[in-house]
Scaffold this active site. Structure first.
Site, PDB file in Angstrom:
ATOM      1  N   LYS A 274      -6.916   9.274 -19.373  1.00 41.98           N
ATOM      2  CA  LYS A 274      -7.148   9.946 -20.649  1.00 41.98           C
ATOM      3  C   LYS A 274      -5.886   9.933 -21.521  1.00 41.98           C
ATOM      4  O   LYS A 274      -5.425   8.876 -21.886  1.00 41.98           O
ATOM      5  CB  LYS A 274      -7.687  11.359 -20.393  1.00 41.98           C
ATOM      6  CG  LYS A 274      -8.785  11.420 -19.292  1.00 41.98           C
ATOM      7  CD  LYS A 274     -10.091  10.776 -19.698  1.00 41.98           C
ATOM      8  CE  LYS A 274     -11.104  10.638 -18.564  1.00 41.98           C
ATOM      9  NZ  LYS A 274     -11.415  11.852 -17.812  1.00 41.98           N
TER      10      LYS A 274
ATOM     11  N   ARG B  85       0.829  -1.206   0.000  1.00 41.95           N
ATOM     12  CA  ARG B  85       0.000   0.000   0.000  1.00 41.95           C
ATOM     13  C   ARG B  85       0.862   1.254   0.000  1.00 41.95           C
ATOM     14  O   ARG B  85       0.398   2.344  -0.320  1.00 41.95           O
ATOM     15  CB  ARG B  85      -0.976  -0.001   1.190  1.00 41.95           C
ATOM     16  CG  ARG B  85      -1.910   1.195   1.193  1.00 41.95           C
ATOM     17  CD  ARG B  85      -3.210   1.039   2.002  1.00 41.95           C
ATOM     18  NE  ARG B  85      -3.163   0.118   3.108  1.00 41.95           N
ATOM     19  CZ  ARG B  85      -2.600   0.359   4.296  1.00 41.95           C
ATOM     20  NH1 ARG B  85      -2.014   1.526   4.531  1.00 41.95           N
ATOM     21  NH2 ARG B  85      -2.617  -0.564   5.229  1.00 41.95           N
TER      22      ARG B  85
ATOM     23  N   TYR C  94     -14.947  19.724 -14.521  1.00 38.09           N
ATOM     24  CA  TYR C  94     -15.409  18.342 -14.723  1.00 38.09           C
ATOM     25  C   TYR C  94     -16.518  18.052 -13.720  1.00 38.09           C
ATOM     26  O   TYR C  94     -16.396  18.395 -12.545  1.00 38.09           O
ATOM     27  CB  TYR C  94     -14.211  17.408 -14.526  1.00 38.09           C
ATOM     28  CG  TYR C  94     -14.552  15.953 -14.598  1.00 38.09           C
ATOM     29  CD1 TYR C  94     -15.095  15.400 -15.754  1.00 38.09           C
ATOM     30  CD2 TYR C  94     -14.341  15.121 -13.506  1.00 38.09           C
ATOM     31  CE1 TYR C  94     -15.411  14.050 -15.817  1.00 38.09           C
ATOM     32  CE2 TYR C  94     -14.646  13.778 -13.559  1.00 38.09           C
ATOM     33  CZ  TYR C  94     -15.183  13.245 -14.720  1.00 38.09           C
ATOM     34  OH  TYR C  94     -15.491  11.918 -14.770  1.00 38.09           O
TER      35      TYR C  94
ATOM     36  N   ASP D  11      -5.903  20.994 -12.683  1.00 42.20           N
ATOM     37  CA  ASP D  11      -6.223  19.752 -13.388  1.00 42.20           C
ATOM     38  C   ASP D  11      -5.730  19.918 -14.824  1.00 42.20           C
ATOM     39  O   ASP D  11      -6.275  20.707 -15.597  1.00 42.20           O
ATOM     40  CB  ASP D  11      -7.741  19.512 -13.339  1.00 42.20           C
ATOM     41  CG  ASP D  11      -8.147  18.179 -13.976  1.00 42.20           C
ATOM     42  OD1 ASP D  11      -7.434  17.698 -14.873  1.00 42.20           O
ATOM     43  OD2 ASP D  11      -9.208  17.640 -13.581  1.00 42.20           O
TER      44      ASP D  11
HETATM   45  C1  LIG Z   1     -12.051  12.166 -16.624  1.00 39.33           C
HETATM   46  C2  LIG Z   1     -11.645  13.384 -15.874  1.00 39.33           C
HETATM   47  C3  LIG Z   1     -11.451  13.339 -14.489  1.00 39.33           C
HETATM   48  C4  LIG Z   1     -11.732  12.088 -13.669  1.00 39.33           C
HETATM   49  O1  LIG Z   1     -10.779  11.096 -13.886  1.00 39.33           O
HETATM   50  P1  LIG Z   1     -11.089   9.529 -13.690  1.00 39.33           P
HETATM   51  O2  LIG Z   1      -9.812   8.897 -14.118  1.00 39.33           O
HETATM   52  O3  LIG Z   1     -12.272   9.192 -14.539  1.00 39.33           O
HETATM   53  O4  LIG Z   1     -11.389   9.316 -12.235  1.00 39.33           O
HETATM   54  C5  LIG Z   1     -11.022  14.495 -13.867  1.00 39.33           C
HETATM   55  N1  LIG Z   1     -10.797  15.637 -14.550  1.00 39.33           N
HETATM   56  C6  LIG Z   1     -10.986  15.711 -15.875  1.00 39.33           C
HETATM   57  C7  LIG Z   1     -10.728  17.012 -16.585  1.00 39.33           C
HETATM   58  C8  LIG Z   1     -11.412  14.601 -16.579  1.00 39.33           C
HETATM   59  O5  LIG Z   1     -11.611  14.687 -17.913  1.00 39.33           O
END
Ligand SMILES: *Cc1c(COP(=O)(O)O)cnc(C)c1O
Length: 368
Positions: free
Chosen positions: A203, A57, A108, A178
């Site tokens: 992504k 962990r 988001y 982000d």
């Molecule tokens: C998809 C996304 C998230 C969330 O990420 P996950 O891997 O689905 O938990 C957060 N911020 C943005 C801008 C996203 O496109």
């Protein structure tokens, strides 16, 4: 001033091009007989040694390889998490709880839900239009942190990071960004003074729609932020699987070539869509591989476009090699500032003429 680099592969300060770093960082040390790639380390525990907990962990060699690579790309220290949301939750918990948090009106949608939880728990969140720089700066006084997302998902609003980040730092705020839509190849917030960058590694960084993963990257000099994020991960246990992390590192190796192709495709499509009779607005910042269009009509027309595509897949998520199209308001949790007719397009790396032909005929069939 635009905070984005002009080409997908700026040089790391004082070093090699990031196009090289994506390929070379996080490899095992070159030694006779050493493997080229880090192994997938499947072990929940480690033989006792004096300097570490020795439990899965808290540590994993496959994580470390991925973290070294992402850290080198963002110019900080990365920690991998089970998903983008696990990373976002970690960063939000580290933002000072007693002081207001400045955040975009439409980040988001699941980030937005966490911000609402913060408000419900007694915290203050100041929502601002992130593309209105004067309004953002006016909201900074007396706040403890700012949450940035740029471009935003799905309205594609761009924050002037090069102006906002120094202004926030000058007022003593913690700055969190982000960077999922841009990736470090197009935008490096830590280099502009941000404290933390978060990613949905799911992504572009992974790039093949086959894993869920997240990361928090802290500024190189912010040793205690790194320790706080690490403690959060080890205690809360939102840890990444070694297999997923290995797949993400494998995907990351081709980020530069994938992103270049996807960005070229997006630029081509944005230009053609601007003249399409079934499209009333194209939301495209002029760079990146994401765009959104407002279809003439409303929800039924937009749904029909998604149903009529053959090459574009009607699905959520983004940043993979395959092109995806989605009407975001199908989610009850999506902001009502997002039009019912808006389609978000994640442009992949297919042939641009094929992508255009499919989209064009779906638009014409659906809006007539
Ligand atoms: C998809 C996304 C998230 C969330 O990420 P996950 O891997 O689905 O938990 C957060 N911020 C943005 C801008 C996203 O496109």
């Amino acid at each position: 001033m635009d905070s984005r680099a002009d080409s997908p592969a700026p040089a790391a300060p004082g070093g090699r091009s990031l196009a090289t770093v994506v390929v070379s960082a996080g490899r095992p040390a070159a030694a006779p007989g050493a493997p080229v790639n880090v192994p997938i380390e499947l072990s929940s525990t480690y033989a006792v040694r004096p300097d570490a907990i020795g439990y899965g962990r808290a540590e994993n060699a496959t994580w470390t390889a991925f973290e070294d690579a992402l850290g080198a790309l963002e110019g900080g220290r990365a920690l991998v998490f089970a998903s983008g949301m696990a990373a976002i939750d970690a960063a939000l918990r580290i933002a000072p709880a007693q002081l207001p948090l400045v955040a975009p009106t439409t980040p988001y949608n699941t980030t937005s839900a966490l911000l609402e939880e913060r408000t419900a728990a007694g915290g203050t969140v100041r929502r601002v239009a992130i593309d209105d720089t004067a309004a953002v700066i006016a909201a900074l006084d007396g706040a403890g942190a700012i949450w940035l997302e740029s471009p935003t998902n799905p309205l594609m609003q761009v924050a002037d990071l090069a102006t906002i980040i120094p202004a926030a730092k000058a007022r003593g705020l913690m700055v969190i960004c982000d960077n999922t839509f841009a990736t470090p190849l197009l935008q490096r917030p830590l280099g502009l003074g941000a404290d933390l960058v978060v990613h949905s590694v799911t992504k572009y960084l992974s790039g093949h729609s086959d894993v869920l993963l997240g990361a928090v990257v802290s500024a190189a000099a912010a040793t205690d932020l790194h320790e706080q994020v690490l403690t959060h991960r080890t205690r809360r246990g939102a840890i990444a699987g070694p297999m997923e992390t290995w797949l993400a590192l494998r995907g990351l190796r081709t980020l530069d070539v994938r992103l270049r192709r996807a960005c070229d495709n997006a630029a081509y499509l944005a230009q053609r869509l601007a003249d399409h009779p079934a499209v009333c607005r194209v939301r495209y910042p002029g760079w990146g591989a994401m765009l959104a269009i407002d279809v003439v009509g409303g929800q039924p027309e937009a749904d029909r476009v998604v149903a009529a595509t053959r090459l574009w897949l009607g699905a959520t998520s983004l940043g993979g090699v395959e092109s995806l199209i989605e009407r975001r308001r199908r989610y009850p949790g999506e902001s009502d500032l997002v039009p019912e007719s808006l389609l978000r397009l994640s442009v992949g790396i297919e042939d641009p003429a094929d992508l255009w032909a499919d989209l064009d005929s779906a638009l014409l069939a659906a809006v007539s």
